[in-house]
Design a protein around this motif. Structure first.
Motif, short mmCIF file in Angstrom:
data_model
loop_
_atom_site.label_atom_id
_atom_site.label_comp_id
_atom_site.label_asym_id
_atom_site.label_seq_id
_atom_site.Cartn_x
_atom_site.Cartn_y
_atom_site.Cartn_z
N ALA A 125 -13.84 13.39 8.20
CA ALA A 125 -13.72 12.08 8.84
C ALA A 125 -13.25 11.01 7.86
O ALA A 125 -12.48 10.11 8.22
N THR A 126 -13.69 11.09 6.61
CA THR A 126 -13.34 10.06 5.63
C THR A 126 -12.03 10.35 4.89
O THR A 126 -11.46 9.44 4.29
N HIS A 127 -11.58 11.60 4.95
CA HIS A 127 -10.36 11.95 4.22
C HIS A 127 -9.28 12.54 5.10
O HIS A 127 -8.18 12.82 4.62
N GLY A 128 -9.60 12.77 6.37
CA GLY A 128 -8.61 13.24 7.33
C GLY A 128 -7.89 14.49 6.88
O GLY A 128 -8.50 15.44 6.38
N ASP A 129 -6.60 14.49 7.00
CA ASP A 129 -5.81 15.66 6.63
C ASP A 129 -5.29 15.58 5.19
O ASP A 129 -4.37 16.28 4.79
N GLY A 130 -5.92 14.70 4.42
CA GLY A 130 -5.53 14.58 3.01
C GLY A 130 -4.50 13.51 2.75
O GLY A 130 -4.22 13.18 1.60
N GLN A 131 -3.93 12.93 3.81
CA GLN A 131 -2.96 11.86 3.62
C GLN A 131 -3.66 10.56 3.26
O GLN A 131 -4.76 10.27 3.73
N THR A 132 -3.03 9.78 2.42
CA THR A 132 -3.61 8.51 1.98
C THR A 132 -3.52 7.47 3.10
O THR A 132 -2.46 7.26 3.69
N VAL A 133 -4.65 6.84 3.38
CA VAL A 133 -4.69 5.79 4.40
C VAL A 133 -4.47 4.45 3.71
O VAL A 133 -5.15 4.15 2.72
N PRO A 134 -3.53 3.64 4.18
CA PRO A 134 -3.32 2.32 3.55
C PRO A 134 -4.62 1.53 3.51
O PRO A 134 -5.38 1.51 4.48
N ALA A 135 -4.88 0.90 2.38
CA ALA A 135 -6.14 0.18 2.21
C ALA A 135 -6.20 -1.06 3.09
O ALA A 135 -5.18 -1.71 3.35
N LEU A 136 -7.40 -1.38 3.55
CA LEU A 136 -7.61 -2.64 4.25
C LEU A 136 -7.55 -3.77 3.23
O LEU A 136 -7.96 -3.61 2.08
N LYS A 137 -7.05 -4.92 3.67
CA LYS A 137 -6.91 -6.05 2.74
C LYS A 137 -7.45 -7.33 3.36
O LYS A 137 -7.28 -7.58 4.55
N ILE A 138 -8.11 -8.11 2.49
CA ILE A 138 -8.59 -9.42 2.91
C ILE A 138 -7.39 -10.27 3.35
O ILE A 138 -6.34 -10.27 2.69
N GLY A 139 -7.52 -10.98 4.45
CA GLY A 139 -6.46 -11.85 4.93
C GLY A 139 -5.49 -11.18 5.88
O GLY A 139 -4.61 -11.85 6.43
N GLU A 140 -5.64 -9.87 6.06
CA GLU A 140 -4.79 -9.15 7.02
C GLU A 140 -5.62 -8.71 8.23
O GLU A 140 -6.85 -8.69 8.18
N LYS A 141 -4.95 -8.37 9.30
CA LYS A 141 -5.64 -7.92 10.51
C LYS A 141 -5.82 -6.40 10.47
O LYS A 141 -5.13 -5.70 9.73
N LEU A 142 -6.77 -5.91 11.26
CA LEU A 142 -6.94 -4.48 11.38
C LEU A 142 -5.65 -3.85 11.90
O LEU A 142 -5.08 -4.33 12.87
N PRO A 143 -5.19 -2.80 11.26
CA PRO A 143 -3.94 -2.18 11.72
C PRO A 143 -4.16 -1.34 12.98
O PRO A 143 -5.24 -0.81 13.23
N GLY A 144 -3.11 -1.21 13.77
CA GLY A 144 -3.17 -0.35 14.95
C GLY A 144 -4.20 -0.80 15.97
O GLY A 144 -4.55 -1.98 16.06
N ASP A 145 -4.68 0.15 16.75
CA ASP A 145 -5.68 -0.15 17.77
C ASP A 145 -6.68 1.00 17.81
O ASP A 145 -6.51 2.03 17.15
#
Length: 261
Positions: free
Chosen positions: A113-133
């Motif tokens: 769940a935390t690492h998925g299929d091994g692909q890197t997930v773009p980091a969340l950043k202060i000042g940006e909105k949650l990506p996707g839905d």
């Protein structure tokens, strides 16, 4: 005429020996492992040097008694070295095997769940909105998405059952919900509703999102718990990993300012 006497003697010996054999067997099944390799091999003692060239990752889990156990994952093409096999514990001698394998299953789910299929997930950043839905259900069957959060300040706490610090901070976090009635407080866990309900009932009063495949992926290598604060416009205002008083105070100060206190 001597046979009855001999039979009685043998019966007495058997009755005495049977409990002793049972005790010996019981003792043989009480070895607490110190290492788990690939989720299938157990060892009490082990020289890590003999595995280092084959190791992909090393983590730490705890059994139901709080014993610390090293979880070792070997590389995909690696085999357990012959030299390591002499340290292995037979499965029927592993203490609390059923409970331990339940923990192993949960740990494996957490890793996925935390690492998925091994692909890197773009980091969340202060000042940006949650990506996707996202579209997630809470343990009462209500559906939540980004539209559900529109125009509201939101705090999200990402945890799972095997995280001791997560469970320890739950009562304290519950007090936040009473202090800020206009804020949406969500907890997110990749596990199912039944398991979440057992852990949180009477302990954690937030709205619990079950089978989460959205927030959990941002835990990554930084560890549990992950806490996010999102303002009314949907922008990220706080991101922290770990349960500590400094992070709690920072979040409460932020919530005060966002709520005009």
């Amino acid at each position: 005429m001597k046979y009855p006497c001999i039979l009685r003697t043998l019966l007495i010996i058997f009755l005495i020996a049977a409990p002793l054999a049972g005790q010996a067997q019981s003792k043989a099944k009480s070895i607490t492992p110190g290492y788990i390799i690939n989720g299938q091999y157990y060892a009490r003692e082990l020289s890590l040097n003999m595995l280092m060239e084959s190791v992909k990752s090393i983590s730490r889990i705890s059994d139901k008694d709080g014993n610390s156990i090293l979880w070792i994952t070997l590389k995909a093409d690696a085999q357990l070295p012959e030299a390591a096999k002499e340290f292995l514990i037979p499965r029927d001698q592993v203490k609390g095997l059923e409970s331990l394998e339940s923990e192993i299953h949960t740990f494996s789910q957490m890793q996925k769940a935390t690492h998925g299929d091994g692909q890197t997930v773009p980091a969340l950043k202060i000042g940006e909105k949650l990506p996707g839905d996202f579209c997630l259900k809470d343990i009462d069957g209500h559906t939540w998405s980004k539209d559900s959060l529109a125009g509201k300040a939101v705090v999200v706490n990402v945890w799972y059952s095997g995280c001791g610090p997560c469970r320890k901070e739950m009562p304290a976090l519950s007090l936040w919900k009473d202090r800020y009635p206009d804020v949406i407080f969500l907890s997110a866990d990749f596990e199912d509703a039944e398991k979440i309900r057992k852990i949180t009932t009477g302990r954690f009063s937030w709205t619990h999102l079950a089978e989460d495949n959205y927030f959990t992926k941002w835990v990554g290598n930084e560890g549990y718990p992950l806490t996010l604060v999102i303002d009314k416009e949907g922008f990220m205002r706080h991101i922290s990993h770990g349960a500590n008083e400094a992070a709690h105070q920072e979040i409460l100060t932020l919530l005060d300012s966002m709520n005009g206190k």
